[in-house]
Structures are given as C-alpha cells and as structure tokens.
Design a protein around this motif. Structure first.
Motif, mmCIF file in Angstrom:
data_model
loop_
_atom_site.group_PDB
_atom_site.id
_atom_site.type_symbol
_atom_site.label_atom_id
_atom_site.label_comp_id
_atom_site.label_asym_id
_atom_site.label_seq_id
_atom_site.Cartn_x
_atom_site.Cartn_y
_atom_site.Cartn_z
ATOM 1 N N THR A 171 35.541 -14.029 57.730
ATOM 2 C CA THR A 171 36.902 -14.650 57.444
ATOM 3 C C THR A 171 38.038 -14.487 58.292
ATOM 4 O O THR A 171 38.716 -15.283 58.673
ATOM 5 C CB THR A 171 37.295 -14.120 56.216
ATOM 6 O OG1 THR A 171 36.330 -14.100 55.218
ATOM 7 C CG2 THR A 171 38.515 -14.901 55.497
ATOM 8 N N LYS A 172 38.120 -13.310 58.798
ATOM 9 C CA LYS A 172 39.058 -13.203 60.289
ATOM 10 C C LYS A 172 38.931 -13.975 61.228
ATOM 11 O O LYS A 172 39.942 -14.608 61.697
ATOM 12 C CB LYS A 172 39.051 -11.550 60.477
ATOM 13 C CG LYS A 172 40.013 -11.046 61.635
ATOM 14 C CD LYS A 172 39.649 -9.869 62.111
ATOM 15 C CE LYS A 172 40.462 -9.429 63.349
ATOM 16 N NZ LYS A 172 40.241 -8.225 63.770
ATOM 17 N N TYR A 173 37.876 -14.317 61.705
ATOM 18 C CA TYR A 173 37.392 -15.264 62.769
ATOM 19 C C TYR A 173 37.963 -16.322 62.392
ATOM 20 O O TYR A 173 38.324 -17.186 63.139
ATOM 21 C CB TYR A 173 35.886 -15.088 63.021
ATOM 22 C CG TYR A 173 35.280 -16.368 63.720
ATOM 23 C CD1 TYR A 173 35.587 -16.362 65.199
ATOM 24 C CD2 TYR A 173 34.920 -17.508 63.071
ATOM 25 C CE1 TYR A 173 34.870 -17.453 65.890
ATOM 26 C CE2 TYR A 173 34.413 -18.368 63.816
ATOM 27 C CZ TYR A 173 34.433 -18.426 65.298
ATOM 28 O OH TYR A 173 33.972 -19.672 65.798
ATOM 29 N N LEU A 174 37.604 -16.991 61.012
ATOM 30 C CA LEU A 174 38.104 -18.202 60.671
ATOM 31 C C LEU A 174 39.609 -18.486 60.696
ATOM 32 O O LEU A 174 40.230 -19.394 61.229
ATOM 33 C CB LEU A 174 37.366 -18.802 59.299
ATOM 34 C CG LEU A 174 36.023 -19.062 59.346
ATOM 35 C CD1 LEU A 174 35.599 -19.036 57.896
ATOM 36 C CD2 LEU A 174 35.623 -20.108 60.231
ATOM 37 N N ILE A 175 40.377 -17.334 60.251
ATOM 38 C CA ILE A 175 41.804 -17.419 60.222
ATOM 39 C C ILE A 175 42.336 -17.436 61.384
ATOM 40 O O ILE A 175 43.345 -18.063 61.742
ATOM 41 C CB ILE A 175 42.115 -16.162 59.298
ATOM 42 C CG1 ILE A 175 41.818 -16.558 57.866
ATOM 43 C CG2 ILE A 175 43.749 -16.068 59.462
ATOM 44 C CD1 ILE A 175 41.959 -14.834 57.143
ATOM 45 N N GLU A 176 41.720 -16.465 62.369
ATOM 46 C CA GLU A 176 42.235 -16.498 63.689
ATOM 47 C C GLU A 176 42.011 -17.767 64.471
ATOM 48 O O GLU A 176 42.689 -17.966 65.687
ATOM 49 C CB GLU A 176 41.838 -15.597 64.441
ATOM 50 C CG GLU A 176 42.351 -13.930 63.970
ATOM 51 C CD GLU A 176 41.690 -12.664 64.620
ATOM 52 O OE1 GLU A 176 40.535 -13.164 65.346
ATOM 53 O OE2 GLU A 176 42.113 -11.927 64.497
ATOM 54 N N LYS A 177 40.937 -18.725 64.054
ATOM 55 C CA LYS A 177 40.837 -20.042 64.654
ATOM 56 C C LYS A 177 41.919 -21.117 64.025
ATOM 57 O O LYS A 177 41.732 -22.007 64.625
ATOM 58 C CB LYS A 177 39.433 -20.467 64.387
ATOM 59 C CG LYS A 177 38.278 -19.835 65.213
ATOM 60 C CD LYS A 177 37.087 -20.454 65.506
ATOM 61 C CE LYS A 177 37.146 -21.866 66.225
ATOM 62 N NZ LYS A 177 36.003 -22.451 66.281
ATOM 63 N N GLY A 178 42.543 -20.589 63.126
ATOM 64 C CA GLY A 178 43.876 -21.608 62.851
ATOM 65 C C GLY A 178 43.588 -22.074 61.242
ATOM 66 O O GLY A 178 44.099 -22.908 60.800
#
Length: 338
Positions: A171-178
């Motif tokens: 989830t962190k990865y997706l959030i950090e991708k915007g």
C-alpha cells in the motif's frame, strides 16, 4: 538380499544381538561407535528397511502426520504442502492430506478422519468460521500446529507470515506513486490473514497522514470469480479509484480479467497489486507486482515444530520448555514488477 531382510539377519551377519542392532539403528548413545558403524554398514549392504508398522505398534506411533489445508488447488497451499512433505520425508514421516475447500463442515470431517487414522499429529490451515475443531484437538491431546492462519483468542502453536508488513509495503508503494484513491478487495472478515492485511493497509495510510476511502474496501474475496465480482461492484460505485490492492494473486487475476472486459488498460489506467507471489504472476503478459510469502519455508517450519511436539510428548527429558507455545512469523517482501 531382498526387502524381507530383518533385524535378526543384520544381527547374525555382524555377530551381535538383535537388541544391539536396534540400539544402533535408533542412534542410542549406549553403544560402541565401532560396533554402530559396522551395524550400519551391514544394514545398508543387506538393504535392510525398518518395518514402520511394527515400529509404530511398539512405540504407539503411526509415523503419519495429517495435513489439512483450505484449498489444495491454490498454488499458495500446494507450495506450502510441498515444503511440509519435504520436511516430513527428511524426518521419516508420511503425510495424509485433506482439503476443506474453505468449508468448516469439511474441516470437521477431515479432523475425524485424522483421529480415526491415528495420526501422530496434525498441521492445519483452519477455515476459521468456527473454533470447535481446535477445541476438539486440544481436548483429545492431539499435537497440532496451525499454518498460514491463527486464532487470537485461542493459545496455539502457529506459523504465519508477516501479513501486516506485507500489506503495509504494498500500500505504501501505491501511495508513494501518487495513488490516493486505492481500492482494497480483501478476504473474508473472519480470516486472520485478511484482518492483518487490512491492518497493514490502514497503517500505510496513517503513516502518510491520510484516510482511505472506506467505500473502496470490500470483504469476502478468495477466488478469481470473487475478483471479477468485487471489481464490478467497485466500478458501479463510481469512486474514481486508480489502483487496487488484492487479497491474493488469484483475486488479482479476476480483477485483470474484469478490467480487460471493460477495456480498462493495466497499468496505464489502473494499477493492480496482488498478494502471495505465486508462480504464474511472473508469467502474465503484464507481470504482477505482489507480496512474496515464504510458503515452502512456512510448511517446513510447521512440520519441524509438530515433530518436536510429537517426539517430546511424554518425554520430559527431551522437552525442557514443555508448555511453551511456538508463535512463528516469517518475513514477507514486496516484489515490484510491471
């Protein structure tokens, strides 16, 4: 010699008693090293194989372990069972495998079968809709270890993976991708893996100081059909999400199929992430990012713990930590692909 070679044959060939041969083959300490070496050499030369049934009767052990999983057709569980089987073979145990198909009544029948077969112990991935089977195993004093799932309100031995961290990293990865509008197609509400993954999902949002859209969180998916079903529900809500985190790779595959049917391009229009990292995820036309779970290692570890419980049962000298519960959590890793 043929397979009818007996312990008596080995004893006569070496010139020792049958009792001495037995102590050597069972690696007892009270025997001369040179004598033990000769016995082992002769036993191998004569192609001697222990009669496991006779051994079991003498020791009141069957040499068989029961394995009960939720869905053997799912590569997640088949890989886990592969690890179990490898470890069992190394420790000279056989396994009986039962598949519950995520149905509690099937779990009850599977437990009954294992008790009737007088297995030495059980490795169980529980359905978790009810707890009666766990209570029954405890009441019958049958050694068991839970694998992949656990109960928080019942004290048991278990081997799981770090579900919270796995979901957090994805989830962190997706959030950090915007992506601030992330849908989550989660598993059943009673499933401990689903509970932990939802916790990790929320923690990733919390770390960024934002809140997830609760309308984009669904519960109950375990199959590709479920993935298609819940994706269609999400689309009809018209919440304008740009990414989906899925309970499993199987669920993600259903989402990919449903997106394709609606002419939604992945990953250009919609980013899709799975969980479990089963083998086919690397072979898709668009390789799927997924949380890697050490499935084989989980199976091996569960078997090791169970055998330790079996062999120490009733022998306090072998079990200095009798009563200690093994609560093992293995690391997960988020694997980024296309």
């Amino acid at each position: 010699m043929n397979n009818s070679t007996t312990m008596k044959d080995v004893a006569e060939a070496v010139g020792v008693s049958v009792n001495t041969v037995s102590r050597a083959l069972n690696d007892k300490p009270d025997i001369n090293d040179e004598t033990k070496r000769k016995i082992l050499e002769v036993a191998e030369k004569l192609n001697y194989h222990p009669n496991r049934l006779a051994q079991g009767l003498r020791r009141q052990k069957s040499g068989v372990i029961g394995v009960i999983v939720a869905d053997i057709g799912n590569p997640y569980f088949s890989t886990l069972v592969k690890g179990l089987e490898e470890a069992a073979t190394e420790k000279d145990y056989s396994i009986i495998l039962q598949d519950t198909d995520e149905n509690y009544e099937n779990e009850v029948e599977a437990i009954d079968t294992m008790i009737e077969e007088r297995v030495d112990g059980i490795v169980l991935s529980p359905v978790q809709t009810e707890k009666g089977t766990i209570r029954r195993l405890q009441e019958h004093n049958i050694p068991f270890v839970l694998v992949a799932r656990r109960f928080r309100d019942i004290e048991t031995d278990y081997v799981i993976s770090d579900e919270v961290n796995g979901a957090f990293q994805a989830t962190k990865y997706l959030i950090e991708k915007g992506h601030d509008k992330i849908a989550f197609i989660n598993g059943p509400v009673h499933n401990s893996s689903a509970i932990d993954r939802l916790k990790g999902f929320r923690e990733a949002y919390s770390q960024k100081g934002i809140e997830p859209d609760e309308q984009l969180i669904t519960h109950g998916a375990v199959s590709t059909d479920d993935g298609r079903h819940y994706f269609d529900i999400l689309v009809r809500k018209d919440r304008d999400f740009s990414a989906i985190f899925n309970f499993s790779d199987y669920v993600a595959l259903g989402v990919l199929n449903a997106a394709r049917a609606r002419n939604i391009n992945v990953p250009e229009d919609l980013e899709v992430v799975g969980y479990d990292d089963i083998e086919f995820t690397r072979c898709l036309s668009i390789p799927l990012s997924s949380v890697k779970v050490p499935k084989r290692e989980m199976g091996r570890k569960a078997l090791d713990i169970l055998v330790n419980k079996i062999t120490s049962n009733g022998d306090h000298k072998k079990d200095p930590e009798e009563g200690k519960k093994f609560e093992v959590k293995l690391s997960t890793k988020f694997v980024i692909r296309n």
